[in-house]
Design a protein around this motif. Structure first.
Motif, PDB file in Angstrom:
ATOM      1  N   ARG A  39       0.814  -1.201   0.000  1.00  0.00           N
ATOM      2  CA  ARG A  39       0.000   0.000   0.000  1.00  0.00           C
ATOM      3  C   ARG A  39       0.859   1.268   0.000  1.00  0.00           C
ATOM      4  NH1 ARG A  39      -3.559  -0.730  -2.517  1.00  0.00           N
ATOM      5  NH2 ARG A  39      -4.717   1.025  -1.635  1.00  0.00           N
ATOM      6  N   PRO A  40       0.296   2.386  -0.470  1.00  0.00           N
ATOM      7  CA  PRO A  40       1.039   3.645  -0.441  1.00  0.00           C
ATOM      8  C   PRO A  40       1.555   3.941   0.968  1.00  0.00           C
ATOM      9  CG  PRO A  40      -0.977   3.898  -1.712  1.00  0.00           C
ATOM     10  CD  PRO A  40      -1.047   2.540  -1.081  1.00  0.00           C
ATOM     11  N   GLY A  41       2.815   4.334   1.017  1.00  0.00           N
ATOM     12  CA  GLY A  41       3.438   4.593   2.316  1.00  0.00           C
ATOM     13  C   GLY A  41       4.224   3.418   2.847  1.00  0.00           C
ATOM     14  N   ALA A  42       4.105   2.241   2.207  1.00  0.00           N
ATOM     15  CA  ALA A  42       4.917   1.084   2.600  1.00  0.00           C
ATOM     16  C   ALA A  42       6.387   1.379   2.334  1.00  0.00           C
ATOM     17  CB  ALA A  42       4.481  -0.160   1.821  1.00  0.00           C
ATOM     18  N   LYS A  43       7.249   0.775   3.129  1.00  0.00           N
ATOM     19  CA  LYS A  43       8.683   0.924   2.934  1.00  0.00           C
ATOM     20  C   LYS A  43       9.301  -0.423   2.556  1.00  0.00           C
ATOM     21  CE  LYS A  43       9.646   4.829   6.021  1.00  0.00           C
ATOM     22  NZ  LYS A  43      10.156   5.719   4.960  1.00  0.00           N
ATOM     23  N   ARG A  44      10.151  -0.395   1.545  1.00  0.00           N
ATOM     24  CA  ARG A  44      10.869  -1.629   1.203  1.00  0.00           C
ATOM     25  C   ARG A  44      11.834  -1.958   2.323  1.00  0.00           C
ATOM     26  NH1 ARG A  44      15.634  -3.095  -1.687  1.00  0.00           N
ATOM     27  NH2 ARG A  44      16.021  -0.948  -2.374  1.00  0.00           N
ATOM     28  N   ILE A  45      11.934  -3.247   2.639  1.00  0.00           N
ATOM     29  CA  ILE A  45      12.822  -3.681   3.713  1.00  0.00           C
ATOM     30  C   ILE A  45      13.863  -4.646   3.186  1.00  0.00           C
ATOM     31  CG2 ILE A  45      11.115  -3.301   5.521  1.00  0.00           C
ATOM     32  CD1 ILE A  45      10.616  -6.341   5.545  1.00  0.00           C
ATOM     33  N   ASP A  46      14.905  -4.807   3.966  1.00  0.00           N
ATOM     34  CA  ASP A  46      16.023  -5.667   3.612  1.00  0.00           C
ATOM     35  C   ASP A  46      15.638  -7.138   3.801  1.00  0.00           C
ATOM     36  OD1 ASP A  46      18.707  -6.130   2.861  1.00  0.00           O
ATOM     37  OD2 ASP A  46      19.267  -6.383   4.961  1.00  0.00           O
ATOM     38  N   PHE A  47      16.240  -7.999   3.012  1.00  0.00           N
ATOM     39  CA  PHE A  47      16.028  -9.442   3.150  1.00  0.00           C
ATOM     40  C   PHE A  47      17.248 -10.169   2.609  1.00  0.00           C
ATOM     41  CE2 PHE A  47      14.686  -8.481  -1.138  1.00  0.00           C
ATOM     42  CZ  PHE A  47      15.210  -9.527  -1.874  1.00  0.00           C
ATOM     43  N   GLU A  48      17.346 -11.444   2.957  1.00  0.00           N
ATOM     44  CA  GLU A  48      18.340 -12.324   2.348  1.00  0.00           C
ATOM     45  C   GLU A  48      17.640 -13.580   1.884  1.00  0.00           C
ATOM     46  OE1 GLU A  48      21.710 -13.185   4.752  1.00  0.00           O
ATOM     47  OE2 GLU A  48      22.214 -11.075   5.115  1.00  0.00           O
ATOM     48  N   SER A  49      17.943 -14.025   0.681  1.00  0.00           N
ATOM     49  CA  SER A  49      17.372 -15.250   0.139  1.00  0.00           C
ATOM     50  C   SER A  49      18.510 -16.166  -0.293  1.00  0.00           C
ATOM     51  CB  SER A  49      16.461 -14.957  -1.054  1.00  0.00           C
ATOM     52  OG  SER A  49      16.017 -16.154  -1.658  1.00  0.00           O
ATOM     53  N   THR A  50      18.449 -17.430   0.124  1.00  0.00           N
ATOM     54  CA  THR A  50      19.520 -18.360  -0.216  1.00  0.00           C
ATOM     55  C   THR A  50      19.272 -19.103  -1.526  1.00  0.00           C
ATOM     56  OG1 THR A  50      18.505 -20.146   1.065  1.00  0.00           O
ATOM     57  CG2 THR A  50      20.072 -18.708   2.221  1.00  0.00           C
ATOM     58  N   ASP A  51      18.075 -18.947  -2.100  1.00  0.00           N
ATOM     59  CA  ASP A  51      17.754 -19.594  -3.375  1.00  0.00           C
ATOM     60  C   ASP A  51      17.821 -18.555  -4.482  1.00  0.00           C
ATOM     61  OD1 ASP A  51      16.608 -20.803  -5.638  1.00  0.00           O
ATOM     62  OD2 ASP A  51      15.305 -22.072  -4.417  1.00  0.00           O
ATOM     63  N   LYS A  52      18.838 -18.638  -5.307  1.00  0.00           N
ATOM     64  CA  LYS A  52      19.049 -17.627  -6.348  1.00  0.00           C
ATOM     65  C   LYS A  52      18.034 -17.730  -7.481  1.00  0.00           C
ATOM     66  CE  LYS A  52      22.438 -16.080  -3.995  1.00  0.00           C
ATOM     67  NZ  LYS A  52      22.175 -14.890  -3.130  1.00  0.00           N
ATOM     68  N   ASP A  53      17.311 -18.845  -7.569  1.00  0.00           N
ATOM     69  CA  ASP A  53      16.268 -18.976  -8.590  1.00  0.00           C
ATOM     70  C   ASP A  53      15.026 -18.160  -8.248  1.00  0.00           C
ATOM     71  OD1 ASP A  53      17.771 -20.667 -10.123  1.00  0.00           O
ATOM     72  OD2 ASP A  53      16.900 -22.496  -9.302  1.00  0.00           O
TER      73      ASP A  53
END
Length: 488
Positions: free
Chosen positions: A422-436
């Motif tokens: 929704r408007p006003g949401a902020k993107r947050i950091d993440f880590e993913s171990t599956d490159k696909d």
């Protein structure tokens, strides 16, 4: 020392699990389906969220009001018209929040027209939006009525009236310097005319595709210096003078490969940057490349300003009717398949429409873009109508003769983003171990986290979703898009 009673109580405490709602659209047939049972296979990957590290704030997701789409809605039964409007704007639908429309005609108009048709009318005494009243304005107002939270609306001109231009034509040419003030007045009058119809504007892009479009349909050319001069010395001051200084002005508005040259000029100094509120980009440079470096460069040039993708569609392609699987197959082409220079054809292979949308939106989000706007919302089975016969695909295809509506997989793909971020949401950091897996994540204004996962592979994927010390094992179907809502 822990007593035996305390040890027993500790043993009884259930393991904390992440509370999630999982929504999936897949090639196998899910369409925004709620998934409650997951594979029992062992997870082989992990997606870890770090909501303490945030990036850009999202402005919204949506599409464009065009005369073509609005005209088609007027050819349908009231029930099907409402069905489409609600599907895009109601709480039960995609909840579009950022919308575009065209000033004067564009290729997705039924004919070429201008709100200022009288040659030499420098004071725009004959300015009129009558052309928009049968179709376009009713569609916008119906959308406003259906949307509980409302949406931001910005407008883009494809061209000034021919009489204001160096070539006296709808296509190509430049704005004559003696009409810079008149053209700035045109924007201001447009705001007033739409406000009189009950429609408030959020802002503008200065010009759709200032490099032109190969001399095919309405266009008007600017260099970065010319557009910056127009905004700095004419449009910005005029809107400010008329009490409209809060309207947003987005510069550029064409493909990402040209971005660096433009933002270098737009944000060269305080004077140039003053009236620019952000930068607009399109996706047509490639069917698959995100141009991440260019997007990051534009953001870094003006980190406090908007960076919005304002137009995208599967173009130069007649849509396929009521065959969902086509949208997952590698059969669609785009303009570059035929027209790109030989050294650029590699950027335009045949491609899967759902993949193109999902990859691009996720890629844009992960590279500091804060809004993503699709092109036409509704087209017919030919991919029109439009006066130039420039056929394209839209998320919703209709057959007005039979009063039939087809929600393509592209509609559900868009809704995965627009409905849940929704408007006003902020993107947050993440880590993913599956490159696909292609992943992005955000925190909504209500504090709930949203993770979007795209699995383009032809095998099921199982992963642990982790937030802090709690996890949830989730499986995603082959060739599928998921929105995972995490309740705090």
């Amino acid at each position: 020392m822990i007593s035996s009673c305390e040890e027993k109580q500790k043993e009884k405490q259930p393991e904390a699990k992440l509370e999630v709602e999982v929504i999936e659209t897949s090639r196998s047939g899910n369409k925004l389906a709620k998934i409650e049972k997951f594979s029992k296979a062992d997870s082989v990957a992990k997606i870890s969220l770090n909501p303490d590290k945030t990036f850009q704030t999202f402005t919204g997701f949506g599409g464009a009001f065009t005369e073509s789409s609005a005209y088609l809605l007027n050819q349908l039964s009231p029930e099907n018209r409402k069905k489409i409007i609600d599907a895009y704007f109601a709480d039960s639908g995609a909840k579009y929040s950022l919308m575009r429309t065209h000033m004067n005609s564009c290729d997705f108009s039924l004919s070429q027209y201008s709100y200022a048709p009288v040659e030499g009318d420098k004071d725009l005494e004959h300015f009129s939006i009558e052309e928009d009243k049968p179709d376009l304005i009713p569609m916008i107002k119906d959308a406003m009525a259906a949307s509980n939270e409302g949406f931001k609306l910005f407008a883009s001109p494809w061209t000034a009236p021919p009489w204001m231009k160096t070539n006296n034509d709808w296509v190509g040419g430049k704005l004559k310097p003696e009409y810079y003030d008149t053209w700035a007045l045109f924007f201001s009058k447009y705001v007033d005319a739409y406000k009189a119809e009950g429609i408030d504007l959020w802002g503008f892009t200065v010009e759709n595709e200032p490099h032109g479009n190969g001399n095919n349909w309405e266009s008007m050319h600017y260099t970065p210096e010319e557009m910056t001069e127009f905004v700095r010395d004419h449009l910005g001051p005029k809107l400010e003078e008329d009490g409209k200084g809060d309207l947003k002005i987005l510069g550029y508005d064409q493909n990402r490969a040209g971005l660096k040259e433009w933002v270098d000029v737009m944000y060269k100094n305080e004077a140039n940057a003053k009236y620019f509120d952000g930068t607009a980009v399109h996706w047509y440079e490639s069917t698959y490349k995100i141009f991440a470096e260019d997007l990051q460069y534009a953001h870094n040039k003006a980190p406090d300003k908007y960076l919005i993708e304002t137009e995208a569609c599967v173009d130069a392609q007649v849509p396929v009717w009521q065959e969902d699987d086509w949208y997952w197959r590698k059969e669609a082409t785009d303009w570059g398949w035929d027209w790109a220079p030989e050294d650029q054809k590699y950027l335009h292979p045949k491609y899967r429409p759902v993949y193109r949308y999902a990859r691009d939106i996720i890629g844009c989000m992960n590279n500091m873009v804060d809004g993503w706007v699709d092109w036409n919302m509704v087209l017919n089975r030919q991919g029109g109508p439009n006066w130039f016969e420039n056929w394209c695909v839209a998320p919703v295809i209709v057959d007005p003769d039979q009063d039939e509506v087809y929600f393509t997989p592209l509609y559900y793909t868009m809704a995965h983003f627009s409905k849940y971020i929704r408007p006003g949401a902020k993107r947050i950091d993440f880590e993913s171990t599956d490159k696909d897996l292609q992943v992005t994540a955000a925190t909504n204004p209500d504090g709930n986290h949203v993770v979007i996962v795209f699995n383009p592979s032809e095998e099921e994927k199982v992963f642990d979703m982790q937030l802090g010390k709690i996890t949830k094992t989730i499986s995603i179907s082959p060739q599928a898009l998921q929105t995972i809502n995490i309740v705090n």
